[in-house]
Design a protein around this motif. Structure first.
Motif, PDB file in Angstrom:
ATOM      1  N   GLY A 199       1.036  -1.057   0.188  1.00 49.18           N
ATOM      2  CA  GLY A 199      -0.060   0.054   0.071  1.00 49.18           C
ATOM      3  C   GLY A 199       0.696   1.381   0.117  1.00 49.18           C
ATOM      4  O   GLY A 199       1.965   1.154   0.224  1.00 49.18           O
ATOM      5  N   ARG A 200       0.287   2.306  -0.215  1.00 44.50           N
ATOM      6  CA  ARG A 200       1.077   3.574  -0.442  1.00 44.50           C
ATOM      7  C   ARG A 200       1.481   4.217   1.167  1.00 44.50           C
ATOM      8  O   ARG A 200       2.614   4.833   1.094  1.00 44.50           O
ATOM      9  CB  ARG A 200       0.183   4.636  -0.960  1.00 44.50           C
ATOM     10  N   PHE A 201       1.166   3.479   2.241  1.00 43.41           N
ATOM     11  CA  PHE A 201       1.622   3.747   3.400  1.00 43.41           C
ATOM     12  C   PHE A 201       2.360   2.618   3.971  1.00 43.41           C
ATOM     13  O   PHE A 201       2.261   2.553   5.327  1.00 43.41           O
ATOM     14  CB  PHE A 201       0.320   4.360   4.313  1.00 43.41           C
ATOM     15  N   SER A 202       2.788   1.644   3.362  1.00 40.95           N
ATOM     16  CA  SER A 202       3.446   0.465   3.759  1.00 40.95           C
ATOM     17  C   SER A 202       4.860   0.475   3.832  1.00 40.95           C
ATOM     18  O   SER A 202       5.266   1.400   2.950  1.00 40.95           O
ATOM     19  CB  SER A 202       3.065  -0.788   2.923  1.00 40.95           C
ATOM     20  N   ILE A 203       5.746  -0.078   4.839  1.00 32.94           N
ATOM     21  CA  ILE A 203       7.118  -0.168   4.654  1.00 32.94           C
ATOM     22  C   ILE A 203       7.664  -0.559   3.600  1.00 32.94           C
ATOM     23  O   ILE A 203       7.325  -1.607   2.938  1.00 32.94           O
ATOM     24  CB  ILE A 203       7.725  -0.869   6.055  1.00 32.94           C
ATOM     25  N   GLY A 204       8.409   0.348   2.871  1.00 30.16           N
ATOM     26  CA  GLY A 204       8.887  -0.138   1.776  1.00 30.16           C
ATOM     27  C   GLY A 204       8.453   0.754   0.583  1.00 30.16           C
ATOM     28  O   GLY A 204       9.176   0.495  -0.554  1.00 30.16           O
ATOM     29  N   TYR A 205       7.418   1.423   0.619  1.00 30.51           N
ATOM     30  CA  TYR A 205       6.815   2.182  -0.357  1.00 30.51           C
ATOM     31  C   TYR A 205       7.716   3.424  -0.698  1.00 30.51           C
ATOM     32  O   TYR A 205       8.250   3.585  -1.985  1.00 30.51           O
ATOM     33  CB  TYR A 205       5.638   2.856   0.193  1.00 30.51           C
ATOM     34  N   CYS A 206       8.495   4.011   0.109  1.00 31.52           N
ATOM     35  CA  CYS A 206       9.471   5.023  -0.170  1.00 31.52           C
ATOM     36  C   CYS A 206      11.127   4.612   0.021  1.00 31.52           C
ATOM     37  O   CYS A 206      11.650   4.801  -1.324  1.00 31.52           O
ATOM     38  CB  CYS A 206       9.386   5.993   0.870  1.00 31.52           C
ATOM     39  N   ASP A 207      11.153   3.610   0.761  1.00 32.63           N
ATOM     40  CA  ASP A 207      12.722   3.062   0.927  1.00 32.63           C
ATOM     41  C   ASP A 207      12.838   1.867   0.115  1.00 32.63           C
ATOM     42  O   ASP A 207      12.450   0.763   0.860  1.00 32.63           O
ATOM     43  CB  ASP A 207      12.828   3.006   2.382  1.00 32.63           C
ATOM     44  N   PHE A 208      13.562   1.960  -0.949  1.00 28.78           N
ATOM     45  CA  PHE A 208      13.766   0.655  -1.820  1.00 28.78           C
ATOM     46  C   PHE A 208      14.433  -0.363  -1.203  1.00 28.78           C
ATOM     47  O   PHE A 208      14.253  -1.686  -1.493  1.00 28.78           O
ATOM     48  CB  PHE A 208      14.249   0.979  -3.061  1.00 28.78           C
ATOM     49  N   ASP A 209      15.245   0.020  -0.116  1.00 29.18           N
ATOM     50  CA  ASP A 209      15.894  -0.943   0.645  1.00 29.18           C
ATOM     51  C   ASP A 209      15.119  -1.967   1.324  1.00 29.18           C
ATOM     52  O   ASP A 209      15.541  -3.159   1.856  1.00 29.18           O
ATOM     53  CB  ASP A 209      16.938  -0.470   1.518  1.00 29.18           C
ATOM     54  N   LEU A 210      13.893  -1.449   1.864  1.00 29.94           N
ATOM     55  CA  LEU A 210      12.890  -2.235   2.446  1.00 29.94           C
ATOM     56  C   LEU A 210      12.021  -3.123   1.705  1.00 29.94           C
ATOM     57  O   LEU A 210      11.011  -3.707   2.325  1.00 29.94           O
ATOM     58  CB  LEU A 210      12.249  -1.457   3.834  1.00 29.94           C
ATOM     59  N   ARG A 211      12.043  -2.858   0.190  1.00 29.52           N
ATOM     60  CA  ARG A 211      11.035  -3.430  -0.411  1.00 29.52           C
ATOM     61  C   ARG A 211      11.263  -4.745  -0.870  1.00 29.52           C
ATOM     62  O   ARG A 211      12.634  -4.946  -1.519  1.00 29.52           O
ATOM     63  CB  ARG A 211      10.722  -2.384  -1.704  1.00 29.52           C
ATOM     64  N   PRO A 212      10.548  -5.908  -0.841  1.00 26.51           N
ATOM     65  CA  PRO A 212      10.990  -7.441  -1.457  1.00 26.51           C
ATOM     66  C   PRO A 212      11.008  -7.046  -2.866  1.00 26.51           C
ATOM     67  O   PRO A 212      10.659  -6.404  -3.839  1.00 26.51           O
ATOM     68  CB  PRO A 212       9.530  -7.898  -1.109  1.00 26.51           C
ATOM     69  N   CYS A 213      11.961  -7.982  -3.257  1.00 30.32           N
ATOM     70  CA  CYS A 213      12.285  -8.079  -4.774  1.00 30.32           C
ATOM     71  C   CYS A 213      11.922  -9.308  -5.488  1.00 30.32           C
ATOM     72  O   CYS A 213      11.552 -10.174  -4.808  1.00 30.32           O
ATOM     73  CB  CYS A 213      13.844  -8.159  -4.934  1.00 30.32           C
TER      74      CYS A 213
END
Length: 229
Positions: A199-213
């Motif tokens: 979601g737009r307010f979930s962890i990883g939305y702004c910080d790509f280091d925290l986004r699953p790949c």
């Protein structure tokens, strides 16, 4: 400074620290080239050109490193992959990716990914002045959205002294990123290896280091890239 940098490169080479040695070789060559351009003594020019030839020979070997990004892995933001290759001498970047187009296509945020990549370049430590983008042209209603977004990115980059050159190809398939210090990175999925955030307010939305790949392979190469004097 150039001689000291080359000396450091030789030491790193001997220690099998090839990635670091290649960076030092390239920086040493560029520093020596600056000296050649500045001197008017022809004898010194010949000596420096000979030294550059010797250093180029030492650094002429090709380097290859492969990184495997596992499914759902985190910690692979663009800085993680690219930062160590973006030395201060990098001033020009080439991006070839056929899918830098719709803002949202299935689970992809392709134009936003390219924007994030450009933000990393602007932050440095490299001194990027020109970015070349080669991609495919979107079709139908997506075309105007693609052009509008790319023009906005282009205008925004110009505020930071960076020129974005955009070209389109209907036959492009490969995905690769090249820097003018000789480094080339090929990513199986291009810049689009991140999963859609929850979601737009979930962890990883702004910080790509925290986004699953998504699972993908990254291949890093280095080839000789020197300027003629």
């Amino acid at each position: 400074a150039g001689a000291e940098t080359v000396k450091r490169a030789v030491q790193l080479d001997a220690a099998s620290r090839f990635q670091e040695s290649l960076v030092c070789y390239q920086e040493g060559i560029d520093l020596l080239l600056q000296v050649v351009k500045a001197t008017t003594d022809e004898a010194k020019k010949r000596r420096y050109r000979q030294k550059i030839s010797e250093v180029t020979f030492l650094s002429d070997g090709k380097y290859h490193k492969q990184i495997r990004i596992e499914e759902n892995a985190t910690g692979f933001g663009y800085e993680k992959l690219f930062q160590e290759y973006l030395t201060e001498i990098v001033s020009e970047v080439w991006v070839e990716d056929p899918y830098i187009r719709q803002v949202h296509q299935a689970s992809r945020y392709l134009l936003y990914n390219f924007l994030r990549f450009c933000e990393m370049l602007v932050k440095g430590p490299c001194k990027v002045k020109t970015i070349h983008l080669l991609t495919s042209c979107d079709e139908g209603s997506g075309r105007s959205q693609q052009m509008s977004a790319l023009e906005e990115i282009k205008e925004s980059l110009s505020n930071y002294g960076v020129t974005l050159n955009i070209d389109f190809s209907s036959s492009i398939h490969d995905r690769e990123i090249r820097f003018n210090n000789g480094w080339m990175i090929k990513i199986g999925r291009g810049l689009d290896y991140f999963k859609k955030p929850q979601g737009r307010f979930s962890i990883g939305y702004c910080d790509f280091d925290l986004r699953p790949c998504h699972e993908t392979t990254v291949d890093v190469f280095h080839t000789k890239h020197t300027k003629k004097v």
